[in-house]
Design a protein around this motif. Structure first.
Motif, short mmCIF file in Angstrom:
data_model
loop_
_atom_site.label_atom_id
_atom_site.label_comp_id
_atom_site.label_asym_id
_atom_site.label_seq_id
_atom_site.Cartn_x
_atom_site.Cartn_y
_atom_site.Cartn_z
N MET A 40 42.44 81.90 27.94
CA MET A 40 42.41 81.99 26.46
C MET A 40 43.68 82.80 26.29
O MET A 40 44.24 82.47 24.91
N LEU A 41 43.99 84.59 26.56
CA LEU A 41 44.41 84.70 26.23
C LEU A 41 45.94 84.88 26.32
O LEU A 41 46.62 84.83 25.63
N SER A 42 46.32 83.86 27.95
CA SER A 42 47.71 83.13 27.70
C SER A 42 48.37 82.72 27.21
O SER A 42 49.43 82.34 26.75
N SER A 43 47.53 80.94 26.90
CA SER A 43 47.56 79.95 25.59
C SER A 43 48.00 81.14 24.44
O SER A 43 49.03 80.41 23.99
N LYS A 44 48.02 81.86 24.19
CA LYS A 44 48.52 82.41 23.16
C LYS A 44 49.44 83.53 23.44
O LYS A 44 50.85 83.56 22.59
N GLY A 45 50.05 83.95 24.40
CA GLY A 45 50.95 84.72 24.76
C GLY A 45 52.54 84.10 25.13
O GLY A 45 53.28 84.18 24.71
N ALA A 46 52.15 82.29 25.13
CA ALA A 46 53.19 82.43 25.88
C ALA A 46 53.16 80.52 24.81
O ALA A 46 54.38 79.66 24.76
N ALA A 47 52.68 80.95 23.38
CA ALA A 47 52.98 79.77 21.97
C ALA A 47 54.49 79.91 21.82
O ALA A 47 54.65 81.30 22.10
N GLY A 48 54.08 78.96 21.46
CA GLY A 48 56.19 79.03 20.74
C GLY A 48 56.97 78.32 22.46
O GLY A 48 58.41 78.65 21.27
N VAL A 49 56.15 78.74 23.63
CA VAL A 49 57.64 78.63 24.11
C VAL A 49 58.12 77.66 24.62
O VAL A 49 57.04 76.43 24.51
N THR A 50 59.00 76.77 25.13
CA THR A 50 59.67 75.91 25.52
C THR A 50 59.09 75.40 26.71
O THR A 50 59.09 76.66 27.62
N GLY A 51 58.33 74.44 27.20
CA GLY A 51 57.46 73.81 28.55
C GLY A 51 56.06 75.06 28.56
O GLY A 51 56.28 75.57 29.10
N ALA A 52 55.23 75.03 27.25
CA ALA A 52 54.17 76.31 27.45
C ALA A 52 53.31 76.13 28.40
O ALA A 52 53.06 76.43 28.40
N GLY A 53 52.97 74.67 28.61
CA GLY A 53 52.35 74.32 29.37
C GLY A 53 51.79 75.02 30.21
O GLY A 53 50.91 75.57 30.79
N PHE A 54 52.92 74.34 31.32
CA PHE A 54 54.01 74.65 32.99
C PHE A 54 53.50 76.87 32.56
O PHE A 54 52.89 77.16 34.07
N ILE A 55 54.20 77.13 32.19
CA ILE A 55 54.50 78.27 31.49
C ILE A 55 53.31 79.82 30.96
O ILE A 55 52.63 80.30 31.81
N THR A 56 52.03 78.85 30.63
CA THR A 56 50.66 79.40 30.73
C THR A 56 49.96 79.26 31.19
O THR A 56 49.56 80.07 31.93
N LEU A 57 49.92 78.03 32.69
CA LEU A 57 49.37 78.45 33.57
C LEU A 57 50.01 78.84 34.33
O LEU A 57 49.20 80.16 35.54
N ALA A 58 51.01 79.65 34.78
CA ALA A 58 51.78 80.72 35.04
C ALA A 58 51.17 82.02 34.86
O ALA A 58 50.83 82.64 35.86
N ALA A 59 51.46 82.63 34.05
CA ALA A 59 50.90 83.34 32.98
C ALA A 59 49.10 83.44 33.64
O ALA A 59 49.41 84.66 33.87
N THR A 60 48.35 82.51 33.41
CA THR A 60 47.29 82.31 33.82
C THR A 60 46.70 82.84 35.62
O THR A 60 45.51 83.50 35.62
N LEU A 61 47.40 82.37 36.27
CA LEU A 61 47.53 82.60 37.48
C LEU A 61 47.97 83.81 38.22
O LEU A 61 47.24 84.12 39.41
N SER A 62 49.26 83.83 37.74
CA SER A 62 49.49 85.59 37.69
C SER A 62 48.52 86.90 38.32
O SER A 62 48.52 88.08 38.13
#
Length: 431
Positions: free
Chosen positions: A349-371
């Motif tokens: 929930m938090l990381s989905s907002k942290g990477a909002a507006g970033v190109t390729g946000a789906g994969f990047i937010t997944l990386a942020a969550t798993l990290s």
């Protein structure tokens, strides 16, 4: 403000079937898929066509958002009402974003698409996803909040950052509303300019089939349909879950608010096919703004909900995040406790907002969550890298429909929805 009454190119119109934009885009997607499948190298070579079209649309996104938001807020005049609308909008986003995450988690546990793969985490190559994890580390909540504020007014528009443009537009719209009649001359100029920019959108939509052809030919040519077959259960699970979310969850919301989700999808069919072809919901953002206004939603609410929703109301992305996380855990034989799953939910929930507006946000937010959740190996993302492009299309489609529904719902809550216009639009009277 009443926009030019001439229907936009994205608007279905009377005439031979082949003159309808949604038909042209559908044909272009089919031809692009065939080219990419049978002649992969030629399909990959079509990438510039898709990129060029997306650049054309992004060229007008910032000014369209600016003029729509400023004229909407300044025309509203009641700033207390603006605050109330903003509060309701973010409340809606928070509820349905959380619901989407929970649904992805539940479906992942029920279907368990990663079971039986038996992947040894030690054999995974973290270098394949290094670029995404690097971006994820930059996508902190603090960094995200600071990035909302542009360095200069010009940099917000030059960079095309939706949230920065939205932030400046909201502040400027409030300022115009506060000075009242003295701001009327500039407001009239903006209203005239907005007609010109929406006419530009109409012109750009005429080349949408070319952009959809190029983007889809590249996707099939580079990644191939075979890459989907290897992870067919994951891809099918995600598509079915997203479809159920749209038809059942958003469908129930629509029914409660007096409209049919099927009719809304039909009304937006040209834009949805464009999103499918380009794998980018931004390609249809200007058209969504215009169509929501034509469907009876008040301009000020459309101007706030649609651009904000593109960063905060990512239903498809949220379903993907929890489902993909569970898939990686299951594929690598990692058992998650209830507590770990709840932690995964909170971090997502938090990381989905942290990477909002970033190109390729789906994969990047997944990386942020798993990290942040050490139990699941970040390198496991390499397992789904090959099919992420195909799932990004479903993410974009779900996000797009979710924002359209949110716009109608918030408009209805504010008693700012013209039900007669909505019925005419959804029943095809404007076709």
């Amino acid at each position: 403000m009443k926009l030019d009454s001439t229907a936009p190119a994205s608007q279905p119109h009377a005439g031979p079937w082949y003159t309808h934009l949604y038909v042209q885009v559908l044909i272009a997607i089919a031809i692009g898929a065939a080219l990419g499948h049978f002649y992969p190298s030629a399909g990959e070579a079509m990438k510039p066509l898709g990129d060029a079209f997306i650049k054309l649309v992004k060229m007008v996104i910032a000014p369209v958002i600016f003029m729509t938001v400023v004229t909407g807020i300044a025309g509203m005049r009641d700033l207390k009402r603006f605050g109330r609308v903003a509060l309701k909008t973010f409340g809606y986003f928070l509820f349905f974003s959380t619901l989407a995450l929970i649904i992805g988690l539940i479906i992942g546990e029920i279907i368990r698409p990663g079971d039986g793969m038996g992947v040894d985490p030690a054999t995974l190559d973290p270098a394949k996803v290094a670029s995404y994890t690097a971006k994820a580390h930059d996508s902190t909540i603090t960094g995200f909040l600071m990035n909302i504020i542009p360095d200069t007014v010009g940099s917000a528009f030059a960079g095309g950052d939706i949230l920065q443009v939205l932030f400046f537009s909201v502040v400027f719209g409030i300022a115009l509303a506060q000075i009242g009649e003295r701001g009327e001359p500039f407001l009239k100029v903006l209203e005239s300019l907005s007609r010109g920019f929406f006419r530009m959108v109409t012109i750009l939509m005429k080349v949408a089939p070319i952009g959809a052809f190029g983007a889809f030919a590249f996707t099939i040519g580079k990644y191939g349909i075979g890459s989907v077959v290897n992870l067919a259960e994951l891809v099918a699970t995600f598509y079915i879950t997203a479809l159920c979310f749209v038809l059942i969850v958003l469908g129930a919301v629509g029914k409660a608010c007096g409209f049919s989700i099927f009719k809304l999808i039909r009304y937006l069919r040209a834009e949805l096919l464009l999103v499918l072809g380009t794998s980018s919901s931004e390609s249809a953002l200007p058209s969504l703004i215009e169509k929501m206004e034509k469907a009876g939603c008040e301009k000020s609410i459309v101007g706030l909900v649609v651009p904000t929703g593109y960063s905060f109301n990512l239903d498809g992305t949220n379903i993907y995040m929890t489902l993909a996380s569970l898939f990686i855990a299951q594929a690598t034989g990692i058992h998650l406790t209830l507590g770990q799953e709840l932690l995964l939910l909170a971090v997502a929930m938090l990381s989905s907002k942290g990477a909002a507006g970033v190109t390729g946000a789906g994969f990047i937010t997944l990386a942020a969550t798993l990290s942040v959740v050490p139990t699941i190996p970040v390198a496991g993302m390499a397992l789904i890298l090959g099919v992420d492009r195909f799932m990004s299309e479903c993410r974009s489609l779900t996000n797009f429909i979710g924002n359209a529904v949110a716009t109608i719902v918030v408009s209805r809550w504010e008693k700012a929805l013209d039900h007669e216009k909505l019925d005419l639009a959804l029943n095809g009277a404007q076709d």
